[in-house]
Design a protein around this motif. Sequence first.
Motif, mmCIF file in Angstrom:
data_model
loop_
_atom_site.group_PDB
_atom_site.id
_atom_site.type_symbol
_atom_site.label_atom_id
_atom_site.label_comp_id
_atom_site.label_asym_id
_atom_site.label_seq_id
_atom_site.Cartn_x
_atom_site.Cartn_y
_atom_site.Cartn_z
ATOM 1 N N GLY A 22 -76.083 -2.351 7.785
ATOM 2 C CA GLY A 22 -76.490 -3.194 6.670
ATOM 3 C C GLY A 22 -76.133 -4.649 6.900
ATOM 4 O O GLY A 22 -76.921 -5.543 6.596
ATOM 5 N N ARG A 23 -74.937 -4.890 7.448
ATOM 6 C CA ARG A 23 -74.532 -6.266 7.737
ATOM 7 C C ARG A 23 -75.411 -6.889 8.816
ATOM 8 O O ARG A 23 -75.728 -8.083 8.756
ATOM 9 N N LYS A 24 -75.840 -6.085 9.780
ATOM 10 C CA LYS A 24 -76.743 -6.577 10.817
ATOM 11 C C LYS A 24 -78.097 -6.961 10.227
ATOM 12 O O LYS A 24 -78.681 -7.989 10.581
ATOM 13 N N THR A 25 -78.609 -6.129 9.316
ATOM 14 C CA THR A 25 -79.887 -6.436 8.665
ATOM 15 C C THR A 25 -79.766 -7.700 7.811
ATOM 16 O O THR A 25 -80.650 -8.563 7.831
ATOM 17 N N LEU A 26 -78.671 -7.830 7.086
ATOM 18 C CA LEU A 26 -78.457 -9.024 6.276
ATOM 19 C C LEU A 26 -78.409 -10.267 7.160
ATOM 20 O O LEU A 26 -78.999 -11.303 6.822
ATOM 21 N N ARG A 27 -77.721 -10.162 8.292
ATOM 22 C CA ARG A 27 -77.646 -11.300 9.213
ATOM 23 C C ARG A 27 -79.035 -11.672 9.728
ATOM 24 O O ARG A 27 -79.377 -12.861 9.821
ATOM 25 N N ALA A 28 -79.844 -10.676 10.029
ATOM 26 C CA ALA A 28 -81.205 -10.939 10.498
ATOM 27 C C ALA A 28 -82.025 -11.630 9.418
ATOM 28 O O ALA A 28 -82.809 -12.549 9.703
ATOM 29 N N LEU A 58 -90.607 -5.106 4.236
ATOM 30 C CA LEU A 58 -90.543 -5.957 3.047
ATOM 31 C C LEU A 58 -89.570 -5.394 2.020
ATOM 32 O O LEU A 58 -88.793 -6.141 1.400
ATOM 33 N N GLY A 59 -89.580 -4.087 1.846
ATOM 34 C CA GLY A 59 -88.699 -3.461 0.868
ATOM 35 C C GLY A 59 -87.227 -3.665 1.186
ATOM 36 O O GLY A 59 -86.388 -3.669 0.272
ATOM 37 N N SER A 60 -86.911 -3.855 2.477
ATOM 38 C CA SER A 60 -85.516 -4.051 2.866
ATOM 39 C C SER A 60 -84.947 -5.342 2.289
ATOM 40 O O SER A 60 -83.738 -5.439 2.035
ATOM 41 N N PHE A 61 -85.825 -6.318 2.093
ATOM 42 C CA PHE A 61 -85.354 -7.590 1.522
ATOM 43 C C PHE A 61 -84.669 -7.357 0.189
ATOM 44 O O PHE A 61 -83.590 -7.906 -0.083
#
Length: 209
Positions: A22-28, A58-61
């Motif tokens: 999750g932190r990796k996705t947020l960083r991206a 898009l939903g991940s945003f």
Amino acid sequence: MTSAEDAASVASLDKTPRTARGRKTLRALLDAAASEFGERGFHEASISAITRRAGVALGSFYTYFDSKDAVFRALVTDLSAQVRDHVAPAVRAAGDGIAAERAGLAQFIGFVREHKEIYRIIDEAEFVDPDSFRSHYASTAERIDQRLRAAAMRGEVRSDVSDVHAWAIMGMNVFLGLRFGVWNEDRSVEDVADLAASLLRHGLMPEDL
């Protein structure tokens, strides 16, 4: 708090990532937002473009942010933390108060040359999210103020340093970063930092007075 911890804390309320993935996705998403807002500006930027740049659905945003305003606000906080963490080691290693300000400026200009979008983003924050804009500069000035007061206690700078001196130094750094980090890299970072440090150490008074 480190920049990595800051990145994990800037998601919308109750959406802070709890896993490494999750932190990796947020960083991206934050890095993609920096590119999107930096290139297109807040009003032309879109959430779909941010997720395409980040390579996520898009939903991940919406797992992390409620809106475009929310990710922009988080990005200002994140960029401010990145600058702080980039500058801090060199400042801590400096030999005295003036050397610390010189090191901070040199590191800041170096950061700006790699992240030119920071100026457009911070400037837009004045109108998009004034609280983030004010917090960015107030926290930066507070760190300088604390350094100056500590240096004064050690006898390295004048004893009457105040928040006025801190804001003046920050203003100088901001515009030197703009001129020599964003607009043109025609002078070396070291040269600019040396001249600024000389100004702080000696002022503009002629040497024979």
